[in-house]
Design a protein around this motif. Structure first.
Motif, PDB file in Angstrom:
ATOM      1  N   SER A  60       1.166   4.483   7.255  1.00 40.39           N
ATOM      2  CA  SER A  60       1.446   5.026   6.349  1.00 40.39           C
ATOM      3  C   SER A  60       1.930   5.492   5.485  1.00 40.39           C
ATOM      4  CB  SER A  60       0.642   6.623   7.487  1.00 40.39           C
ATOM      5  OG  SER A  60       2.177   7.402   7.383  1.00 40.39           O
ATOM      6  N   THR A  61       2.942   5.583   5.470  1.00 42.32           N
ATOM      7  CA  THR A  61       4.644   5.943   5.431  1.00 42.32           C
ATOM      8  C   THR A  61       4.445   4.806   3.780  1.00 42.32           C
ATOM      9  OG1 THR A  61       5.933   6.871   6.540  1.00 42.32           O
ATOM     10  CG2 THR A  61       6.838   5.931   4.744  1.00 42.32           C
TER      11      THR A  61
ATOM     12  N   THR B 280       1.516   4.824   1.353  1.00 42.91           N
ATOM     13  CA  THR B 280       1.292   6.427  -0.213  1.00 42.91           C
ATOM     14  C   THR B 280       3.176   6.337  -0.388  1.00 42.91           C
ATOM     15  OG1 THR B 280       3.298   7.192   1.700  1.00 42.91           O
ATOM     16  CG2 THR B 280       0.817   8.237   1.875  1.00 42.91           C
ATOM     17  N   GLN B 281       3.955   5.168  -0.087  1.00 36.48           N
ATOM     18  CA  GLN B 281       5.034   5.011  -0.622  1.00 36.48           C
ATOM     19  C   GLN B 281       4.650   4.109  -2.043  1.00 36.48           C
ATOM     20  OE1 GLN B 281       8.074   6.290  -0.766  1.00 36.48           O
ATOM     21  NE2 GLN B 281       8.294   5.106  -2.856  1.00 36.48           N
TER      22      GLN B 281
END
Length: 105
Positions: free
Chosen positions: A58-59, A62-63
């Motif tokens: 997820s990180t 999103t980045q």
């Protein structure tokens, strides 16, 4: 930046089609993970979900989205909001994505 035209929803979706879940070779739009986009004063907000709440990527995802959206001329800020309602199901995928993943009934 003020000389650049304001970004459009079409610009945003074009960039989102370049973003992928690293575990699935289909872009986030065709996977049905993008629930909405708003543009206000050159600021973009993307509302999306993930295929599973425990997604380890997820990180990174999103980045990647933020980095790509900030590359659109005229964009001043970009945010990604992850929501879990409605929950994602394979039925949200585009027909092309289902074919690509061989998931057609």
């Amino acid at each position: 930046m003020e000389n650049s035209p304001a970004p459009t929803e079409a610009d945003v979706y074009e960039v989102l089609r370049e973003c992928y879940d690293p575990e699935i070779p289909v872009n986030l739009v065709d996977l049905g993970l993008i629930y909405g986009v708003t543009i206000e004063n050159r600021n973009i907000n993307v509302i999306m979900t993930l295929t599973a709440p425990g997604c380890q990527m997820s990180t990174m995802i999103t980045q990647d989205i933020q980095d790509k959206l900030l590359g659109i001329p005229g964009v001043e800020d970009a945010a990604v909001e992850i929501v879990w309602d409605p929950p994602w199901t394979p039925h949200l995928m585009s027909e092309a994505a289902r074919k690509q993943l061989d998931l057609n009934d």
